[in-house]
Design an enzyme around this catalytic site. Structure first.
Site, PDB file in Angstrom:
ATOM      1  CE1 TYR A  60      -2.926  -2.926   0.869  1.00  0.00           C
ATOM      2  CE2 TYR A  60      -4.284  -0.530   0.471  1.00  0.00           C
ATOM      3  CZ  TYR A  60      -4.726  -2.483   0.471  1.00  0.00           C
ATOM      4  OH  TYR A  60      -5.615  -3.242   0.410  1.00  0.00           O
TER       5      TYR A  60
ATOM      6  CG  ASP B  14      -7.220  -5.200   1.762  1.00  0.00           C
ATOM      7  OD1 ASP B  14      -8.956  -4.729   2.234  1.00  0.00           O
ATOM      8  OD2 ASP B  14      -7.553  -6.073   0.406  1.00  0.00           O
TER       9      ASP B  14
ATOM     10  CG  ASP C 190     -13.223  -8.522   1.616  1.00  0.00           C
ATOM     11  OD1 ASP C 190     -13.189  -7.219   2.557  1.00  0.00           O
ATOM     12  OD2 ASP C 190     -13.321  -8.325   0.492  1.00  0.00           O
TER      13      ASP C 190
HETATM   14  C1  IPM Z   1     -10.461  -1.494   2.814  1.00  0.00           C
HETATM   15  C2  IPM Z   1     -10.918  -1.317   1.472  1.00  0.00           C
HETATM   16  C3  IPM Z   1      -9.387  -0.530   1.051  1.00  0.00           C
HETATM   17  C4  IPM Z   1      -7.854  -1.604   0.792  1.00  0.00           C
HETATM   18  C5  IPM Z   1      -9.724   0.367  -0.437  1.00  0.00           C
HETATM   19  C6  IPM Z   1     -10.558   0.360  -0.849  1.00  0.00           C
HETATM   20  C7  IPM Z   1      -8.475   1.030  -0.973  1.00  0.00           C
HETATM   21  O1  IPM Z   1     -10.778  -2.420   0.348  1.00  0.00           O
HETATM   22  O2  IPM Z   1     -10.368  -0.836   4.107  1.00  0.00           O
HETATM   23  O3  IPM Z   1     -10.701  -2.919   3.121  1.00  0.00           O
HETATM   24  O4  IPM Z   1      -7.649  -1.789   0.446  1.00  0.00           O
HETATM   25  O5  IPM Z   1      -7.451  -0.802   2.092  1.00  0.00           O
HETATM   26 MN    MN Z   2     -10.477  -4.243   1.826  1.00  0.00          MN
END
Ligand code: IPM
Ligand code: MN
Length: 325
Positions: A120, A228, A232
């Site tokens: 990132y 990340d 999810d």
């Molecule tokens: C999250 C989102 C962000 C990330 C995106 C929107 C940049 O997916 O907060 O998990 O990748 O961190």
């Molecule tokens: Mn994310």
């Protein structure tokens, strides 16, 4: 004491879920001085601005930031994500992204995601763009300082939880340099926390365990990208991404922390009443807890838990939770 909160409702379903979060906070009786910030796709398409320096300086002075969602199909990928959300994470030094997941009886874990480094950081570039010889590199930045402060935060989390267990998730068998730095840091900090048991799990195997045996995990500490993706998946196995909350923390409290749902702007759900406001409501509860409003935060969490499984529109779910706090 009143708290000054900057609200970035943002794009897509952001404004809809933030409205419900505010409704629930109001129902607790905690008074917030809210300043709304018009940031995101609408402003960018109107003015070309993503995050003007003056706005960033103002946001740096509030007590906390509540964000709905950022991102729109009308804006090229990366502009708002990097220019707004990631810029806030970096400039406000929100180095921990704390994401709790609870789905009894199997899931009760918290992911401590490093939030300012890794891929990132945006290291890399392109050469000979658009030609058959195009080169793209994208590096992962891992500093001892950045890894250690995140790992230390994760151990403090583990210490405060009944199971006192911490798992490092990485890919040390392939990402040898970064993995070695993370593993050594965990081992060294672990020596200062004999009461916390530690384990290690490769990220691919961690995905299987999250689906098949999530009770293995208590506190998970991991890098930015693995965190990340893993969160999810953790959301998907614990009630859906619509209920997953997060806190982007500046644990030193030298500036505001930022609270937002794990989910994105879901443009396809806008105006349908199908957006689940629970993730935003729980993110607001995390904000209240960080602001010291521990009782109000606990009441929101309990109201959310009591509402689990209830179906309804975005505003109906918000009303139900607000009625129960
Ligand atoms: C999250 C989102 C962000 C990330 C995106 C929107 C940049 O997916 O907060 O998990 O990748 O961190
Ligand atoms: Mn994310």
């Amino acid at each position: 004491m009143r708290h000054r909160v900057g609200v970035i409702a943002g794009d897509g379903i952001g404004p809809e879920v933030v409205a419900e979060a505010r409704k629930v906070v109001d129902a607790t009786g905690v008074a917030l001085d809210v300043v709304d910030y018009d940031l995101g796709a609408r402003r960018y398409l109107r003015t070309g601005e993503v995050l003007p320096d003056a706005v960033l300086a103002e946001l740096a002075g509030v007590d906390a930031i509540l964000l709905g969602a950022i991102g729109s199909p009308e804006v090229a990928p990366g502009i708002l994500e990097r220019g707004l959300l990631l810029r806030l994470r970096f400039e406000l030094d929100l180095y921990v992204n704390l994401r709790p997941f609870v789905a009894p009886p199997a899931v009760d874990l918290v992911v401590v995601r490093e939030n300012t480094e890794g891929v990132y950081a945006g290291e890399g570039g392109t050469l000979r763009k658009g030609t058959p010889h195009e080169v793209a590199t994208q590096g992962s930045v891992n500093t001892r300082m950045g890894v250690e402060r995140c790992v230390r935060f994760a151990f403090r989390q583990a210490e405060a939880r009944p199971r006192r267990h911490l798992t490092l998730v990485h890919k040390t068998n392939v990402l040898a340099y970064a993995g070695d730095l993370w593993q050594r840091t965990v081992d060294e900090v672990a020596a200062e926390h004999p009461e916390v048991a530690t384990g290690y799990c490769h990220v691919d195997a961690a995905c299987i365990h999250l689906v098949e045996a999530p009770q293995r995990f208590d506190v998970v500490v991991t890098d930015n990208l693995f965190g990340d993706i893993l969160t999810d998946l953790a959301g998907a196995v614990s009630g859906g991404i619509g209920v997953a909350a997060s806190a982007n923390l500046n644990p030193a409290r030298s500036g505001p922390s930022l609270f937002e749902p794990v989910h994105g702007s879901a443009p396809d759900l806008v105006g349908t009443g199908r957006a689940n406001p629970v993730a935003a409501v729980r993110s607001a509860a995390m904000m209240l807890e960080f602001l010291g409003e521990v009782d109000a935060a606990a009441r929101i969490e309990k109201a959310v838990a009591d509402t689990a499984g209830t179906t309804g529109s975005t505003t109906e779910i918000g009303d139900t939770i607000a009625g129960r706090v």
